[in-house]
Structure formats: C-alpha cells, structure tokens
Motif scaffolding. Structure first.
Motif, PDB file in Angstrom:
ATOM      1  N   LEU A 109       0.785  -1.304  -0.085  1.00 24.68           N
ATOM      2  CA  LEU A 109      -0.557   0.263   0.241  1.00 24.68           C
ATOM      3  C   LEU A 109       1.243   1.216   0.186  1.00 24.68           C
ATOM      4  N   GLU A 110       0.358   2.050  -0.495  1.00 25.63           N
ATOM      5  CA  GLU A 110       1.266   3.557  -0.740  1.00 25.63           C
ATOM      6  C   GLU A 110       0.955   4.241   0.637  1.00 25.63           C
ATOM      7  N   ALA A 111       2.379   4.304   0.750  1.00 24.82           N
ATOM      8  CA  ALA A 111       1.914   5.894   2.550  1.00 24.82           C
ATOM      9  C   ALA A 111       1.919   7.380   1.701  1.00 24.82           C
ATOM     10  N   PRO A 112       0.886   7.933   2.400  1.00 23.19           N
ATOM     11  CA  PRO A 112       0.395   9.623   1.795  1.00 23.19           C
ATOM     12  C   PRO A 112       1.496   9.947   2.859  1.00 23.19           C
ATOM     13  N   LYS A 130      -7.834  11.809  -3.367  1.00 20.82           N
ATOM     14  CA  LYS A 130      -6.939  12.537  -2.517  1.00 20.82           C
ATOM     15  C   LYS A 130      -7.147  13.234  -1.316  1.00 20.82           C
ATOM     16  N   ARG A 155      -6.934  10.105   0.974  1.00 19.99           N
ATOM     17  CA  ARG A 155      -5.465   9.929   1.166  1.00 19.99           C
ATOM     18  C   ARG A 155      -5.431  10.446   2.186  1.00 19.99           C
ATOM     19  N   VAL A 163      -6.333   9.381   5.473  1.00 17.24           N
ATOM     20  CA  VAL A 163      -4.964   7.580   5.441  1.00 17.24           C
ATOM     21  C   VAL A 163      -4.596   8.689   6.519  1.00 17.24           C
ATOM     22  N   ALA A 164      -3.435   9.653   6.456  1.00 15.84           N
ATOM     23  CA  ALA A 164      -2.745   9.273   6.380  1.00 15.84           C
ATOM     24  C   ALA A 164      -3.019   9.991   7.992  1.00 15.84           C
ATOM     25  N   TRP A 192      -8.780   4.549  -6.085  1.00 11.26           N
ATOM     26  CA  TRP A 192      -7.650   5.354  -5.724  1.00 11.26           C
ATOM     27  C   TRP A 192      -7.677   4.972  -4.081  1.00 11.26           C
ATOM     28  N   ARG A 232      -5.465   1.508  -3.233  1.00 13.46           N
ATOM     29  CA  ARG A 232      -3.569   2.473  -3.654  1.00 13.46           C
ATOM     30  C   ARG A 232      -3.635   2.516  -1.773  1.00 13.46           C
ATOM     31  N   VAL A 233      -4.534   2.705  -0.711  1.00 11.82           N
ATOM     32  CA  VAL A 233      -4.207   3.142   0.280  1.00 11.82           C
ATOM     33  C   VAL A 233      -5.139   2.197   1.520  1.00 11.82           C
ATOM     34  N   ASP A 279      -0.706  13.560  -4.089  1.00  6.30           N
ATOM     35  CA  ASP A 279      -0.855  14.235  -3.294  1.00  6.30           C
ATOM     36  C   ASP A 279      -0.612  16.002  -2.908  1.00  6.30           C
TER      37      ASP A 279
END
Length: 403
Positions: free
Chosen positions: A91-94, A221, A224, A227-228, A252, A255-256, A386
């Motif tokens: 998973l991506e880290a925002p 977005k 994200r 999630v951050a 979208w 990805r997270v 981001d």
C-alpha cells in the motif's frame, strides 16, 4: 519253405532291434529335456538369462514357476515444508498533511497568477500615483478578488502607504501582507468536521460539484489525507451516471487500503449507493465515510433536487457532518454562481479549490468566502496524488507574495 521261415525270423529280429534303438534314443532325449528345464529354473532363480531348447513337437511344456516379486521398499512420508505466503500488495504511504502545504506554497509562489503580478507591480514602482492605484485596483478585480474586496484592499493600502510612504519596500510588503491576510480571514475555522453527531456513527462527508471540477479525484486525494492522519475510511461511489467514476474511485481507494461501496448496475439510484456506504461505515465502526456524488449542472433543477434527496436518504442512517463543494479556481464568476446554487440545495459547509496554480486567479479564495460565508478548507495545486492540502491563510499570502 525253410528259406521263408528264416526270412520271417530275420524281419522280426530287425524290427526288435529298431524298436530298441528308438526307445533308447527317446529315453535319452527325454533326460536331456528334463535337464534343460531344471537348468532354466535354476538360472531364473539366479537371475540369469538362459536359452532353452524348444520342446519337441507333441510334448507338453512344463509350466514355469512364478517369479519371485521383490518386496517394495518402505517409503517414508516427506517432511512438511513451510510455504511463505504471497506478499500482500504494497500500500502507498500518503504524504503527511502538515508537510504538504510547504511544498504547495512553493509551487504557488512560482506561479504566474494575476493577483501575484498585481502585487509585484505595485512594489516595483518608485512612485505610486493615482494611475498606479487605478491599475492596481483593476488588476485585483480581474484576479477574481471581487469588486468589494479589491476596493477595500486598495483603499487600505493607499491610506497606510500615504502615511508611511514606500521608500522602504520591506515596510510596504509588510503592510501588503497584513491587509491581504485580513481579506483571507485567518479567524475562520478551516478544520473538517469529522466529529459524528452520535457516538459510534462515522463522520459523513458529502462531496458535491459540477462536472469537470475534479470532484472524484478530490475524493480520492482526500481519502489519502485522512489515511495519513490514521483514520479509517469508506468511500461511497454515488456518481452512478458516469461509467468510469466508480472504477476510478475504487482505484484511488485500493492504493491506500480503503474499501469502496459501489453498484454493479449503471445508472443505479445514487441515494441507495450512498445509503449503503454509510450503513457499511456504521457496521464496521469506520471513522469517516466519503460520498462522491454525480457531477451536476447548477442550471438543472431536477438534478439539484436529486442531490438534496441523496443527503436526506443518507441522514436516515447517520447525519452528514460536512458538505464540501469542489470548485475549479479557473472558472471565476461562473464558479461563484455554482457555489451559490449548491449552497442553497445542500447547505455547503466548506470549499475545496482545485487548480489554484498556473493560470488560476487566487482572488477567488477571498470572493467565495465572502459570498457564501463558509471557509476554503482544502486546496489543490497540481496533478500529483498528494497535491491536496488543508488551506493555510498565512501560507497562501506568503505564496502569492513570492516568499
């Protein structure tokens, strides 16, 4: 007749002798065959290949004894082997929200928007006369600052700079910064309302706007951003009239690690999809449910009424805590008209300004807040995943001043 007697005796004698010879030969042959068969059996046991003479015609061959079948060796069970599981998709880290604005502010300061040019031109002249002030005010108006705010800013600057003069550019810049900051209004609460009305319910954020403003992308977005901040999120794909919208939103989310509630039927009832998303948020104990609605033209009364229905249906499950209106910062006065109509239908609580870089006219930040009485809460300054950040009034002013 004596000769005949002796002939008969001779024939009989010859016959007896021949019979004896035949019997002797036959017995000998029989013994040889028996010896051959015995040798074959012994050779078979010893594992040798033996050529056996064929039996004579008319003799019955002996049935061979069955071959000894060796016992199969015992097979031991294989030892269990630990199989490593397939690694899950990474998973991506925002990017953290607090670090985004610094990067976006640098991009804003490097843009060439009308408001930034007007301020730069004012500070670059040696002497400010009436013509300079007129040009300055006109430029402010064309930067979508609005007539009222443009006049206020011009009069405030003329008053202060007439007293202090512009001999000191640094002093003039300080005055300019202070007056701009007043217009942007740092006292407004720009935080997202993510506190549910009832304990245990999720916060529900409804995202609205016309086609082409980047609404679905903004929802992705925003997920994200949340999630951050370590919040759990569910996405509701209630834009059921655009075939690619649900798929785009789901991408979208994936990805997270955020789940998307969608309908498999094109043109499904958007209110039903929105309700299901909120119901899932309630069942899962999710922090925030983001609902993406279909892009609506503010001139289409039927579509706007349907948007009101979506909000009413959602609130049968949980109250809507935030209604974000996505506006394209390049649309100017048309964007203001959209904002007023949407605000009447769903009670907008915050503005998201996209495309606030490049050719964008930054004055719309001030104008939209004045018109609606609600703050700009989020801004987008690029196409990156981001490139959406909480709006910072001081950072915005510093950016357009090139600081």
């Amino acid at each position: 007749m004596d000769w005949f007697f002796w002939v008969v005796i001779g024939v009989i004698g010859v016959a007896l002798i021949a019979a004896g010879i035949i019997v002797a030969v036959s017995n000998r042959r029989h013994r040889e065959l028996e010896a051959g068969r015995q040798a074959e059996l012994e050779a078979t046991v010893a594992g040798e290949d033996v050529v056996v003479a064929p039996a004579e015609p008319g003799t019955e061959p002996l049935a061979p004894e069955p071959e000894a079948v060796p016992a199969e060796p015992a097979v031991s069970e294989p030892e269990p082997v630990a199989v490593e599981p397939e690694p899950a998709a990474t998973l991506e880290a925002p990017e953290a929200p607090l670090t985004r604005w610094s990067r976006l502010r640098r991009r804003l300061s490097g843009s060439n928007n009308a408001l930034a040019r007007a301020l730069a031109d004012l500070l670059s002249v040696d002497k400010i006369d009436a013509d300079v002030w007129d040009d300055f005010e006109t430029t402010l108006i064309t930067s979508d600052l609005g007539v009222g705010p443009a006049t206020e800013l011009t009069e405030a600057l003329r008053r202060q700079l007439a007293v202090d003069g512009v001999a000191d550019p640094a002093k003039a810049r300080e005055v300019l910064r202070a007056e701009l900051l007043k217009l942007v209004d740092p006292s407004l609460d720009r935080s997202l309302n993510l506190t549910p009305a009832t304990e245990g319910d999720p916060a529900v954020v409804l995202v609205v706007g016309v086609n082409g403003t980047g609404k679905t992308t903004t929802v992705g977005k925003l997920a994200r951003v949340l999630v951050a901040e370590r919040k759990t999120v569910v996405l509701g794909a209630a834009d059921t009239f655009r075939a690619a919208a649900a798929e785009q939103l789901a991408t979208w989310g994936e990805r997270v690690g955020v789940e998307t509630v969608r309908s498999d039927v094109d043109g499904a009832d958007p209110a039903s999809v929105a309700f299901d998303a909120v119901a899932k948020g309630v069942a899962d104990g999710t922090d925030v449910v983001l609902v993406d609605t279909a892009g609506r033209l503010h001139t289409k009364t039927g579509l706007m009424d349907e948007l009101g229905k979506v909000k009413r249906v959602i609130e049968k499950k949980a109250p809507v805590t935030e209604v974000l209106l996505v506006l394209d910062a390049t649309t100017g006065q048309n964007g203001m008209t959209q904002a007023r109509i949407f605000s009447e239908v769903v009670d907008v609580t915050g503005i998201v300004l996209t495309k606030l870089d490049g050719s964008a006219k930054g004055g719309i930040v001030v104008q939209v807040q004045r018109e609606l009485g609600v703050p700009v809460k989020l801004v987008g300054l690029g196409e990156g995943v981001d490139d959406l950040a909480p709006f910072d009034p001081e950072g915005f002013v510093q950016g357009i001043l090139g600081e």
